[in-house]
Design an enzyme around this catalytic site. Sequence first.
Site, PDB file in Angstrom:
ATOM      1  CE  LYS A  49      30.044  33.232  35.312  1.00 59.39           C
ATOM      2  NZ  LYS A  49      29.907  33.283  36.777  1.00 59.39           N
ATOM      3  CD  GLN A  93      32.352  34.657  39.691  1.00 56.29           C
ATOM      4  OE1 GLN A  93      31.652  34.896  38.716  1.00 56.29           O
ATOM      5  NE2 GLN A  93      32.757  33.433  39.985  1.00 56.29           N
ATOM      6  CG  ASP A 116      24.959  32.359  39.401  1.00 56.87           C
ATOM      7  OD1 ASP A 116      25.210  31.713  38.370  1.00 56.87           O
ATOM      8  OD2 ASP A 116      25.798  33.044  40.001  1.00 56.87           O
TER       9      ASP A 116
END
Length: 278
Positions: A49, A93, A116
């Site tokens: 990412k 994460q 997200d």
Amino acid sequence: MSATIIDGKALAAKVREEAAAEVAEFGHVGLATVLVGDDPASDVYIRGKQKAAQAAGIDARDLRLPADTPESELLDVLAGLNADDGVDGILVQLPLPSHLSEANAIEAIDPAKDVDGIHPMNAGRLYLGRPALVPCTPLGIMRMLAEYEVEVAGARAVVVGRSNIVGKPVAHLLLQANATVTICHSRTVDLERHTLDADILVAAVGRLHVIGAEMVKAGATVIDVGMNRTDEGLFGDVDPGAAERAAYLTPVPGGVGPMTIAMVLKNTVTAARARRPV
Ligand code: NAP
């Protein structure tokens, strides 16, 4: 008949170019990723990412916290990122080390920066059909369907898996696009009865070839989200033999995975635009 293979890698490259052009036009766009601990798989995802964000011209910060970071410290870091005007998107994460509450961490992110799309505010807005930051994998799936002109309205869509990050949000997006949606899971009785009915089949389970070729309807569009690592390499949830029955099929690797990363960039630009309208 052999399925058209949906080229997620090529489409992801196009989406990344689009994102780069939008970043250049918009000016500064900032993303912060937060990794707690040193899980090797998480490290690979974060590096992917970060690399993609930097290539698109996004100011990407890579925050690493030790595995034994207390919850209060993680929440302080997130509060700092929320308050930082140079940061448009925040990614924590998952999974977090077991002593940390994922729900608390997710809810500590400013929903406007939740690229997200997993904060309850964004999940709720998706449920209500209102504009929201939507999880990247489902967003990537919808883009693949659009790009290959797969008819969603009126189609029977079957989603296997009901996680908050893939199964549920993709089911909502398909519903919004006027598909008739069925969600299956580990307690579904006679899975094949459902999958055989699917014009669009999304497999998001995480079990090697749990969808056998014989479970796929002739002419279906099959989106394989699964990532199952074996000694022989990376494989999906769908038996590759399904290519003999399906009309469209996403490969693993090279399908949904690259699209997910590309959509992180798109979501970061979306968050920047929403926070700082020009
Ligand atoms: P998850 O949270 O583990 O959810 C898996 C889902 O599959 C659950 O809803 C579970 O049902 C269901 N399930 C388990 N066994 C089943 C069976 N035998 N039959 C039918 N349903 C079954 O996983 P996730 O986070 O959604 O991820 C799913 C897969 O996608 C994983 O392989 C993951 O690595 C991959 N993934 C890929 C990307 C990408 O970018 N390519 C992104 C995210 C995830 P219950 O709810 O009843 O337990």
